[in-house]
Design a protein around this motif. Structure first.
Motif, PDB file in Angstrom:
ATOM      1  N   LYS A  50      -2.177  -0.857   9.260  1.00  0.00           N
ATOM      2  CA  LYS A  50      -3.025  -1.661  10.139  1.00  0.00           C
ATOM      3  C   LYS A  50      -3.222  -3.099   9.657  1.00  0.00           C
ATOM      4  O   LYS A  50      -3.632  -3.972  10.441  1.00  0.00           O
ATOM      5  N   GLU A  51      -2.943  -3.366   8.387  1.00  0.00           N
ATOM      6  CA  GLU A  51      -3.108  -4.739   7.896  1.00  0.00           C
ATOM      7  C   GLU A  51      -1.964  -5.657   8.328  1.00  0.00           C
ATOM      8  O   GLU A  51      -2.017  -6.869   8.120  1.00  0.00           O
ATOM      9  N   PHE A  52      -0.929  -5.059   8.958  1.00  0.00           N
ATOM     10  CA  PHE A  52       0.223  -5.850   9.398  1.00  0.00           C
ATOM     11  C   PHE A  52       0.251  -5.939  10.928  1.00  0.00           C
ATOM     12  O   PHE A  52      -0.323  -5.105  11.622  1.00  0.00           O
ATOM     13  N   ARG A  53       0.943  -6.956  11.431  1.00  0.00           N
ATOM     14  CA  ARG A  53       1.099  -7.124  12.876  1.00  0.00           C
ATOM     15  C   ARG A  53       2.313  -6.315  13.342  1.00  0.00           C
ATOM     16  O   ARG A  53       3.456  -6.666  13.024  1.00  0.00           O
ATOM     17  N   ILE A  54       2.051  -5.260  14.094  1.00  0.00           N
ATOM     18  CA  ILE A  54       3.091  -4.327  14.524  1.00  0.00           C
ATOM     19  C   ILE A  54       3.529  -4.666  15.950  1.00  0.00           C
ATOM     20  O   ILE A  54       2.692  -4.883  16.843  1.00  0.00           O
ATOM     21  N   HIS A  55       4.807  -4.709  16.170  1.00  0.00           N
ATOM     22  CA  HIS A  55       5.381  -5.025  17.482  1.00  0.00           C
ATOM     23  C   HIS A  55       4.879  -4.070  18.565  1.00  0.00           C
ATOM     24  O   HIS A  55       4.839  -2.860  18.370  1.00  0.00           O
TER      25      HIS A  55
END
Length: 524
Positions: free
Chosen positions: A326-331
């Motif tokens: 969740k700490e990353f921007r997922i497509h």
């Protein structure tokens, strides 16, 4: 209840009208232009999707599978054939038809990310996912791009090697040398999915549900019958060839119905096997006797992969990678790749690709995050020439690559370092490698890292769990597949009509074996 019943009847009536006046094909049934009779005994291969040894034996014990029992008694039975990886339909079919793993045939999975074209690829995983991606995009990928563009031109299918003197009935991978014009339903034409005159490159005998059929009297193409993608349709197409004495050198026939009931009800379900057996009985009954049926043809009836039961508690059974990362921007799959996207998830039920678009993100960092979830069996990534693997419940790491002093049970040589227990490997004093929970695990896992380009990790779930994400399928209290684990990997095969045996009990060895059968029969 009455209002609901009336609503359902109205919907069914309207759908029927749409089918009669809109969906019926513009084209006609494919004509059969006869090819010369094969010089060898025809090989008829029937794939029963997700059939497994244990429920098959139970169905036979209960007297529900007399045709399969007959074949087993009359032939050779292989209960633990090894599938390809990931254990998903298009990759498996590509391995079967080309005799290669994905590092050569280049079809990575049912769902993956094409780095070169910056496209999220799905051949049709779940209804929600299809709607988010757009039905037209998924349709074009599965019908055209899979065979024309994604399946490598550097490998040949069985159909291509036999120069079209073969049949493909309801299989997803079918590439061959002959142009086959499709029957174009009006609705698909109106929506721009297909144009009149559209064609594919397939074998001489080609069936693909409503879009292409040989038997003009095959009526199993209604919308409630998945428009022809069902066992009865497949049976009627092969039966038509048998009755016309037109069975070619090699026929690959796909029975898909069992997969649906296993996904829904779990691995102990036998109803799909019972129904598939009835279709086999109908095929055998086209001959004067069942004995003559197996004398006239080489029969290969087999599965494609196994499945693993999924738990009842969705909070426990479903591994949501969006939460773990969740700490990353997922497509978001409903739109194109964005500049700010850092990660793309290629979810294949119990296996997933995790693509790192942001080069600042280290594979080891993602692996360490995922390692905390004990439902994940292993996390793997490519490090130079080596594939590195870690586990949530086993210490240290395992690294391996082809070539080296260790030889496995399939004659493949490896360099192996680290904790062998991570992939349940056993090494003898003379450097012989044997496999436990992950059959042919080194070659199958290695192939995934050379199936397509990109910076990605592979994650694999333990039995009882599956990965979920945006629009992905879920199988709570049912069953699922995709992983490298033995439950997903093993499938049974029964063979009559030949004494030749495959070099190894693996899907990847079947193409060469089939060609040897045809060559030996032709020489007799």
């Amino acid at each position: 209840m009455l209002k609901l019943t009336i609503s359902i009847l109205i919907i069914l009536f309207l759908l029927t009208l749409i089918y009669i006046y809109v969906i019926q094909p513009i084209g006609k049934t494919n004509k059969i232009n006869h090819v010369p009779s094969p010089t060898s005994k025809p090989v008829v291969m029937i794939v029963i999707d997700s059939i497994m040894d244990e429920p098959l034996q139970e169905a036979i014990k209960e007297g529900k599978a007399p045709a399969l029992e007959f074949l087993i008694k009359k032939g050779d039975y292989y209960p633990n054939m090894v599938s390809s990886f990931p254990t998903m339909s298009v990759t498996i079919d590509s391995t079967l038809l080309t005799g290669t793993y994905s590092n050569e045939h280049k079809v990575p999975a049912l769902v993956w990310y094409d780095e070169q074209n910056k496209q999220f690829i799905s051949y049709g995983s779940a209804r929600k996912e299809i709607m988010k991606l757009g039905p037209k995009q998924v349709f074009e990928n599965s019908l055209f791009h899979l065979n024309e563009n994604h399946l490598s031109q550097d490998v040949q299918t069985i159909h291509e090697e036999l120069n079209g003197k073969s049949a493909s009935i309801n299989t997803l991978v079918y590439r061959a040398n002959q142009s086959q014009q499709l029957n174009v339903p009006r609705i698909l034409n109106l929506l721009g999915f297909l144009e009149k005159g559209d064609s594919i490159k397939g074998p001489h005998y080609f069936s693909y549900g409503l879009l292409s059929k040989m038997n003009p009297h095959n009526k199993n193409t209604q919308f409630w019958q998945a428009f022809g993608f069902n066992d009865k349709f497949s049976t009627q197409e092969l039966k038509f060839l048998m009755e016309k004495k037109s069975v070619p050198t090699f026929s690959l026939v796909y029975f898909s119905d069992n997969d649906k009931v296993v996904h829904k009800n779990g691995t102990k379900e036998t109803k799909g096997i019972e129904d598939a057996d009835k279709q086999l009985q109908e095929l055998f009954n086209t001959h004067p006797s069942w004995e003559e049926a197996i004398q006239d043809n080489v029969w290969i009836v087999m599965g494609d992969s196994g499945q693993s039961d999924i738990g009842e508690d969705k909070e426990e059974a479903f591994i949501d990678l969006r939460d773990l990362l969740k700490e990353f921007r997922i497509h978001q799959i409903s739109g194109p790749i964005q500049e700010h996207d850092q990660i793309v998830l290629g979810l294949n039920e119990r296996m997933s690709f995790i693509y790192l678009l942001d080069q600042k993100i280290k594979q080891e960092s993602i692996a360490a995050l995922l390692q905390k979830d004990k439902r994940i069996n292993f996390i793997a990534w490519k490090n130079g020439e080596m594939v590195q693997v870690i586990s949530g419940d086993k210490k240290n790491e395992l690294s391996f690559k082809p070539g080296g002093d260790f030889t496995d049970s399939y004659g493949q040589n490896w360099t192996i370092e680290g904790n062998m227990n991570i992939l349940d490997l056993s090494i003898s004093e003379d450097n012989k490698v044997s496999y436990g929970d992950f059959p042919d695990g080194l070659a199958r896992l290695y192939s995934s890292f050379y199936s397509h380009t990109g910076n990605y990790l592979v994650v694999d779930a333990k039995p009882g769990f599956e990965f979920i994400g945006e629009g992905s399928p879920t199988h709570l209290n049912g069953a699922s597949h995709g992983s490298l684990y033995k439950d997903d990997s093993y499938f049974p095969m029964v063979v009559t009509g030949t004494d030749l045996k495959p070099n190894h009990e693996r899907m990847v060895d079947l193409k060469g074996w089939i060609l040897r059968i045809l060559k030996e029969d032709a020489q007799q």
